[in-house]
Scaffold this motif. Sequence first.
Motif, PDB file in Angstrom:
ATOM      1  N   GLU A  66      11.434  12.881  -4.894  1.00 29.61           N
ATOM      2  CA  GLU A  66      11.466  11.443  -5.239  1.00 29.61           C
ATOM      3  C   GLU A  66      10.827  11.132  -6.583  1.00 29.61           C
ATOM      4  N   LEU A  67       9.752  11.832  -6.911  1.00 30.85           N
ATOM      5  CA  LEU A  67       8.985  11.439  -8.103  1.00 30.85           C
ATOM      6  C   LEU A  67       8.984  12.509  -9.186  1.00 30.85           C
ATOM      7  N   GLY A  68       9.610  13.647  -8.917  1.00 30.74           N
ATOM      8  CA  GLY A  68       9.733  14.683  -9.941  1.00 30.74           C
ATOM      9  C   GLY A  68       8.422  15.353 -10.305  1.00 30.74           C
ATOM     10  N   TRP A  69       7.400  15.190  -9.425  1.00 28.30           N
ATOM     11  CA  TRP A  69       6.116  15.858  -9.684  1.00 28.30           C
ATOM     12  C   TRP A  69       6.127  17.235  -9.037  1.00 28.30           C
ATOM     13  N   THR A  70       5.466  18.196  -9.682  1.00 23.80           N
ATOM     14  CA  THR A  70       5.268  19.508  -9.074  1.00 23.80           C
ATOM     15  C   THR A  70       3.950  20.088  -9.603  1.00 23.80           C
TER      16      THR A  70
ATOM     17  N   ARG B 153       7.123   4.537  -3.558  1.00 23.43           N
ATOM     18  CA  ARG B 153       7.688   3.406  -2.797  1.00 23.43           C
ATOM     19  C   ARG B 153       6.636   2.842  -1.850  1.00 23.43           C
ATOM     20  N   GLU B 154       6.459   1.526  -1.883  1.00 27.68           N
ATOM     21  CA  GLU B 154       5.463   0.867  -1.033  1.00 27.68           C
ATOM     22  C   GLU B 154       5.664   1.221   0.434  1.00 27.68           C
ATOM     23  N   GLY B 155       4.550   1.411   1.135  1.00 27.78           N
ATOM     24  CA  GLY B 155       4.614   1.700   2.571  1.00 27.78           C
ATOM     25  C   GLY B 155       4.850   3.166   2.879  1.00 27.78           C
TER      26      GLY B 155
ATOM     27  N   SER C 178       0.818  -1.217   0.000  1.00 26.52           N
ATOM     28  CA  SER C 178       0.000   0.000   0.000  1.00 26.52           C
ATOM     29  C   SER C 178       0.847   1.260   0.000  1.00 26.52           C
ATOM     30  N   LEU C 179       0.222   2.353  -0.416  1.00 24.54           N
ATOM     31  CA  LEU C 179       0.814   3.696  -0.346  1.00 24.54           C
ATOM     32  C   LEU C 179      -0.296   4.650   0.082  1.00 24.54           C
ATOM     33  N   ILE C 180       0.110   5.768   0.698  1.00 23.46           N
ATOM     34  CA  ILE C 180      -0.862   6.769   1.141  1.00 23.46           C
ATOM     35  C   ILE C 180      -0.465   8.128   0.571  1.00 23.46           C
ATOM     36  N   THR C 181      -1.457   8.869   0.055  1.00 21.79           N
ATOM     37  CA  THR C 181      -1.197  10.269  -0.299  1.00 21.79           C
ATOM     38  C   THR C 181      -2.067  11.154   0.587  1.00 21.79           C
ATOM     39  N   ARG C 182      -1.548  12.337   0.910  1.00 24.95           N
ATOM     40  CA  ARG C 182      -2.327  13.306   1.698  1.00 24.95           C
ATOM     41  C   ARG C 182      -2.293  14.626   0.944  1.00 24.95           C
TER      42      ARG C 182
END
Length: 347
Positions: A296-300, A240-242, A178-182
């Motif tokens: 980490e993911l290069g998103w903005t 990344r998981e977790g 799993s992964l969590i976004t806030r």
Amino acid sequence: MILLVTGGCGFIGSNFVRFQRAQHPDDRLVVLDALTYAGNLHNLDGVLDASAADPAAVTLVRGDIADAALVEQVLRDHQVEAIIHFAAESHVDRSILGPGEFVRTNVLGTATLLEQARAAKVARFLHVSTDEVYGDLGPADPPFTEQTPLAPRSPYSASKASSDHLVAAWHHTWHFPSLITRCSNNYGPYQFPEKLIPLMILRALDDQPLPVYGDGMNVRDWIHVEDHCAALDAVLRRGREGEVYNIGGNSERANLAIVRRILELCGKSEALIRHVTDRPGHDRRYALSIEKIERELGWTPRRTLDEGLAATVAWYRANEPWWRTILSGDYRTWYERNYHARKAVHS
Ligand code: NAD
Ligand code: TYD
């Protein structure tokens, strides 16, 4: 990828479905949605079972995430490989009027989904959460990071924090992937007009008073829903998981500033503003550090608030039939009147 989207008929879920269709046309999408007051099939106009000749069309299952037997069947029948979990009760004011449904859907529903997903060996589970789980900030406090302890203060945020804890526990105990976004406050097309921005736009367009809670100086960080969808896509595929990833728009504003700008964009007078009794327990400020996802993911976030708000006002102006059916309540019977009939023709 065969991706299950819970809550795909709501505001962010439907924007995400459209985003996925455009970005990853080879993926198969299955939407599981109970069609509560917040779920609207018109949000998926043009993408839902688009035509019998389009096997890539999105499949809808109407159902409850808290129904274990149904969830088990959906995961099995559609051979679901990954889940993005939007389904929730999402409005703070409603959670104050009636917290029970928030506990049922957000806590028990998420636990049910997690348990069925674990049993079905789903390979990826992205839980879509909110910055509100971190609690409240003073004007000079630093923004929330992923390390900030959870300190929710409304029934809504407490139920979301509970679901975040469940997701983390499933990962810790069973290495569930799993992964969590806030994320901070979203705005954009297809948002139900109970939340600040669409409510104020519709009231301004109709020359109705605009109810501002308290002194109007509560601060939120605003993000355009398409930026949120792009961030979710990055986390779903490359996170990344977790891990937990904050998502925000780097656009803190006081409510009154938002309301004034909406009136300006609608060409209406500030005399429409009414200060009304404050929300009980009203959080003063939310602000997010998004350094982790950027690094980490290069998103903005790409859209400025000013440009995004102007585009959103233009969208609501251009899509009056969409929101008129909501104001009249008509959208709630549309499923019964049209969807079954249309499916019968295609099957
Ligand atoms: P929304 O209220 O517009 O949509 C929720 C959807 O979930 C609806 O389609 C509804 O029918 C469905 N649903 C509700 N209960 C269900 C159940 N028991 N089973 C199946 N489906 C059910 O919400 P939104 O604003 O699109 O938010 C989506 C998610 O994103 C939520 O989890 C919310 O907590 C989170 N989030 C929202 C924001 C925001 O600003 N709106 C910000 C951060 C995080
Ligand atoms: P809302 O859109 O409900 O999101 P949240 O409470 O989850 O942040 O509200 C955003 C802000 O706007 C919040 O500080 C409450 C305020 N607000 C008003 O002043 N008037 C309104 O009618 C609404 C719905 C919200």
